[in-house]
Design a protein around this motif. Structure first.
Motif: not given
Length: 162
Positions: A23-39
């Motif tokens: 269920r972790f999520y990252l707002d805005g542009e943050q996800h472009q810089f790192t993988a989500l924990p599930a990934e």
């Protein structure tokens, strides 16, 4: 250290936290810089040189990262006793509470305890990710001028001696 930092801890990933990690999520542009924990966990399941770690705020997973040794480090450091910090993130609801700095300050002792042969931590941070650069440098990582090209552009390689 403020009271909040007293409850921050690092713990190797435990399957009982999978639903929270997913269920972790990252707002805005943050996800472009790192993988989500599930990934990142999916990759860890098949690569036994990667060790998933949770950043705990008390009993709650507030963040996540992966420690990667051996082959994972070679692109970033010639030091065979380095370990790579990757896929670092703080779940959006837990951001802005000092958890990132507290967890990074715990990292050297966590690595010394669990990977006693390691003498350096290395990481790659995107040149556009100024917030992450600031936190890493404030916690003791050094920019020694090394760069690599990543999927999202130039990466600054930062180091911390243990």
């Amino acid at each position: 250290m403020n009271q909040l930092n007293n409850v921050i801890s690092l713990r190797f990933y435990n399957e009982r936290y999978r639903s929270e990690i997913e269920r972790f999520y990252l707002d805005g542009e943050q996800h472009q810089f790192t993988a989500l924990p599930a990934e990142a966990l999916q990759v860890c399941e098949t690569d036994h040189e990667r060790y998933p770690v949770m950043i705990m705020d008390g009993c709650t997973p507030a963040g996540f990262f992966v420690l990667h040794e051996k082959e994972g480090v070679k692109q970033y450091s010639k030091n065979q006793d380095s370990i790579l910090l990757r896929a670092y993130s703080i779940n959006t609801p837990h951001q802005g509470k000092g958890i990132a700095k507290a967890s990074i300050k715990l990292l050297p002792s966590f690595i010394k305890e669990n990977f006693p042969d390691k003498n350096e931590i290395v990481l790659a941070v995107n040149h556009s990710n100024h917030a992450a650069q600031h936190v890493y440098k404030a916690c003791g990582f050094e920019d020694r001028g090394n760069r690599v090209m990543g999927k999202k552009g130039e990466q600054f390689i930062l180091y911390m001696d243990l």
